[in-house]
Design a protein around this motif. Sequence first.
Motif, PDB file in Angstrom:
ATOM      1  N   GLN A   1       0.825  -1.208   0.000  1.00 44.24           N
ATOM      2  CA  GLN A   1       0.000   0.000   0.000  1.00 44.24           C
ATOM      3  C   GLN A   1       0.862   1.263   0.000  1.00 44.24           C
ATOM      4  O   GLN A   1       0.481   2.291  -0.584  1.00 44.24           O
ATOM      5  N   ALA A   2       2.049   1.181   0.629  1.00 46.73           N
ATOM      6  CA  ALA A   2       2.932   2.352   0.710  1.00 46.73           C
ATOM      7  C   ALA A   2       3.630   2.635  -0.615  1.00 46.73           C
ATOM      8  O   ALA A   2       4.088   3.761  -0.851  1.00 46.73           O
ATOM      9  N   ASP A   3       3.742   1.636  -1.476  1.00 49.90           N
ATOM     10  CA  ASP A   3       4.444   1.810  -2.759  1.00 49.90           C
ATOM     11  C   ASP A   3       3.587   1.199  -3.864  1.00 49.90           C
ATOM     12  O   ASP A   3       3.755   0.023  -4.219  1.00 49.90           O
ATOM     13  N   PRO A   4       2.669   1.978  -4.460  1.00 46.41           N
ATOM     14  CA  PRO A   4       1.754   1.438  -5.484  1.00 46.41           C
ATOM     15  C   PRO A   4       2.461   0.895  -6.716  1.00 46.41           C
ATOM     16  O   PRO A   4       1.867   0.114  -7.472  1.00 46.41           O
ATOM     17  N   ALA A   5       3.725   1.256  -6.925  1.00 42.68           N
ATOM     18  CA  ALA A   5       4.452   0.768  -8.104  1.00 42.68           C
ATOM     19  C   ALA A   5       5.132  -0.574  -7.849  1.00 42.68           C
ATOM     20  O   ALA A   5       5.651  -1.203  -8.784  1.00 42.68           O
ATOM     21  N   LEU A   6       5.153  -1.012  -6.602  1.00 41.81           N
ATOM     22  CA  LEU A   6       5.857  -2.254  -6.252  1.00 41.81           C
ATOM     23  C   LEU A   6       5.062  -3.472  -6.730  1.00 41.81           C
ATOM     24  O   LEU A   6       3.873  -3.607  -6.445  1.00 41.81           O
ATOM     25  N   ALA A   7       5.740  -4.352  -7.463  1.00 44.97           N
ATOM     26  CA  ALA A   7       5.143  -5.621  -7.900  1.00 44.97           C
ATOM     27  C   ALA A   7       6.010  -6.761  -7.364  1.00 44.97           C
ATOM     28  O   ALA A   7       7.248  -6.678  -7.389  1.00 44.97           O
ATOM     29  N   LEU A   8       5.370  -7.822  -6.882  1.00 46.16           N
ATOM     30  CA  LEU A   8       6.101  -8.900  -6.214  1.00 46.16           C
ATOM     31  C   LEU A   8       5.734 -10.272  -6.781  1.00 46.16           C
ATOM     32  O   LEU A   8       4.583 -10.526  -7.162  1.00 46.16           O
ATOM     33  N   SER A   9       6.740 -11.133  -6.801  1.00 42.51           N
ATOM     34  CA  SER A   9       6.510 -12.564  -7.031  1.00 42.51           C
ATOM     35  C   SER A   9       6.547 -13.238  -5.662  1.00 42.51           C
ATOM     36  O   SER A   9       7.531 -13.108  -4.925  1.00 42.51           O
ATOM     37  N   VAL A  10       5.469 -13.917  -5.304  1.00 39.92           N
ATOM     38  CA  VAL A  10       5.402 -14.639  -4.025  1.00 39.92           C
ATOM     39  C   VAL A  10       5.800 -16.085  -4.299  1.00 39.92           C
ATOM     40  O   VAL A  10       5.135 -16.788  -5.071  1.00 39.92           O
ATOM     41  N   GLU A  11       6.898 -16.538  -3.666  1.00 40.42           N
ATOM     42  CA  GLU A  11       7.465 -17.847  -3.987  1.00 40.42           C
ATOM     43  C   GLU A  11       7.482 -18.742  -2.747  1.00 40.42           C
ATOM     44  O   GLU A  11       7.978 -18.348  -1.689  1.00 40.42           O
TER      45      GLU A  11
ATOM     46  N   GLY B   1       5.910 -21.841  -6.985  1.00 45.11           N
ATOM     47  CA  GLY B   1       6.331 -22.796  -5.961  1.00 45.11           C
ATOM     48  C   GLY B   1       7.509 -23.617  -6.442  1.00 45.11           C
ATOM     49  O   GLY B   1       7.510 -24.109  -7.571  1.00 45.11           O
ATOM     50  N   PHE B   2       8.525 -23.763  -5.593  1.00 43.99           N
ATOM     51  CA  PHE B   2       9.737 -24.488  -5.977  1.00 43.99           C
ATOM     52  C   PHE B   2       9.982 -25.719  -5.112  1.00 43.99           C
ATOM     53  O   PHE B   2      11.020 -26.367  -5.235  1.00 43.99           O
ATOM     54  N   GLY B   3       9.042 -26.031  -4.213  1.00 41.34           N
ATOM     55  CA  GLY B   3       9.191 -27.224  -3.392  1.00 41.34           C
ATOM     56  C   GLY B   3      10.487 -27.225  -2.615  1.00 41.34           C
ATOM     57  O   GLY B   3      10.859 -26.248  -1.969  1.00 41.34           O
ATOM     58  N   GLN B   4      11.209 -28.346  -2.714  1.00 41.98           N
ATOM     59  CA  GLN B   4      12.458 -28.515  -1.971  1.00 41.98           C
ATOM     60  C   GLN B   4      13.683 -28.194  -2.820  1.00 41.98           C
ATOM     61  O   GLN B   4      14.817 -28.435  -2.394  1.00 41.98           O
ATOM     62  N   ASP B   5      13.470 -27.630  -4.016  1.00 39.20           N
ATOM     63  CA  ASP B   5      14.569 -27.462  -4.968  1.00 39.20           C
ATOM     64  C   ASP B   5      15.558 -26.359  -4.604  1.00 39.20           C
ATOM     65  O   ASP B   5      16.681 -26.348  -5.115  1.00 39.20           O
ATOM     66  N   ARG B   6      15.167 -25.407  -3.751  1.00 34.68           N
ATOM     67  CA  ARG B   6      16.037 -24.274  -3.457  1.00 34.68           C
ATOM     68  C   ARG B   6      16.240 -24.105  -1.949  1.00 34.68           C
ATOM     69  O   ARG B   6      15.809 -23.125  -1.346  1.00 34.68           O
ATOM     70  N   PRO B   7      16.894 -25.073  -1.308  1.00 29.18           N
ATOM     71  CA  PRO B   7      17.111 -24.958   0.142  1.00 29.18           C
ATOM     72  C   PRO B   7      18.103 -23.843   0.466  1.00 29.18           C
ATOM     73  O   PRO B   7      19.005 -23.545  -0.317  1.00 29.18           O
TER      74      PRO B   7
END
Length: 521
Positions: free
Chosen positions: A442-452, A493-499
């Motif tokens: 909400q503080a940065d309307p230009a911010l776009a995120l990938s939720v992983e 989602g990357f499961g267990q591939d990126r510990p």
Amino acid sequence: MRKETLVACALAMALSGCGGPPASDVADPAADANGVVAASATEETEAEAGANAGDTAGDVEATTASANSVLDRDGNPVPLVAFDIDSVPVSSAALGELPFFSMPAGYGPQNRPHVRAYARFPFRIGEGLHWVEGASWNARITVDDDQGRDKEFSARELRRNLESVLAQAGAQPVFEGPLNRNAYYGAALEQEIGGGFIEGVNMDHDAPTSVHVIRQADRNIWVQLTTTSNEAGLVIVEERPFVATARWTDEFPYLSTPAGYDEGNRPKQRDFDMYPFWTGSDFEEVEGRTWAGQVSSRGRTHSMHEVRRNLEAMMAEVGGTLVFEGRIPKEPSERYDFDLKSPYSDGTGFSWHDYDSRVYRVDLPTGRQVWVHARLEYNSAGWVVVEREGFVQTAAMLPADALKRQLDADGRVAIQVNFATDEADILPESQPQIDQVLALLQADPALALSVEGHTDDTGTVQRNRSLSEARAAAVVAALTGRGIEASRLSAAGFGQDRPVADNATDEGKAKNRRVELVRKP
């Protein structure tokens, strides 16, 4: 036509080449006029009596319930007796597979026979019972449905036919007398025998009963026939030594299922919880990683004894300690409510007092301690496994300004969002962290995120990947549901591939179970 044969081939084929002498022509020095063999009660336990059946002979002697007897339905002791298999002449008759014989014309099992790869049954011998272990078959025999009213049940016709077939196979009569139904419905045997072999023993109390034994070079075959005026019960056991098919494994939950069984519904595993184990005097509440699942005999008849023997073998393999055996008392078992029992109900149900339990403790060489509560019923089984371990906090809230600083510095930041075990439901205690991510967006309307989403290495690769994707999507849904435009967010989602830590430790696993926010260009 409902008639089922007891072997795939006809009687003539099953007994082709049989040359064994009729039972009446063979003298049995160890048997009385009814073929009853005198035997002594040994110092074996019930299980040992079954496993070592036929090793000793002597006089029957048992007056109280002990390792040498069981209590019948009225509380009277019924002796467990031994049997001298050497008193039975060896038969060279050519027999097929269990159950070896076909029914007389017009007769057949009333329901589908109960066939077990490995079970035990207490055959009537003398004034008591004799345990025999092996592959089993039992059924209630009646007139075939397709006979309509054209044929009436005749106990004499059925018995004479089967006794003739048994004589051709070289069988020897070792018992003739009343069934003594109450012996099969005492507290010790009601579940396993009264329920598991109900088609063979749920007859009139004093129904005429005979037991025959076929001794061959590589096996012994026991047959118990009980008749009434309108039906019969038939139990056949091919005696054989027990061979364990379940093994203790190196990975949690360590126990495996016997051959022919599986875990039924998807087992439920929790990273941290408490389960109470009955020790005989009180419950010991064990915290740590938990697992609950069924032992399901899909497509075959469940054998309480087969599951029990395999459990015993696994515990012997790893040096487990038997903490409790029997039924948990009702009053203390009701100390714990539905909310605690429900997640573990596939393993141990809700009425802990209503079935036979085994509780084991395993002290592993690594210093870890594992507890097992096994539920043993005649038609189902399951267990709960807990690996004792201390609590490791995995939740840590990052305020919006801290999230922004790390995103500006590294382009990504890990947040701690807790989910229901093996599910994508966000737990209520993680809501403050979701609120801080919302404030950041909400503080940065230009911010776009990938939720992983990421997991540790518990479970399969495919399951972990789909679970991590679902959890990332749940976080996105929580944010868009609060007004953030969907175009600003994506889920992966990357499961267990990126510990980010070693999965060999609990601390490492906790770090690997995470959700990351990654700045999108």
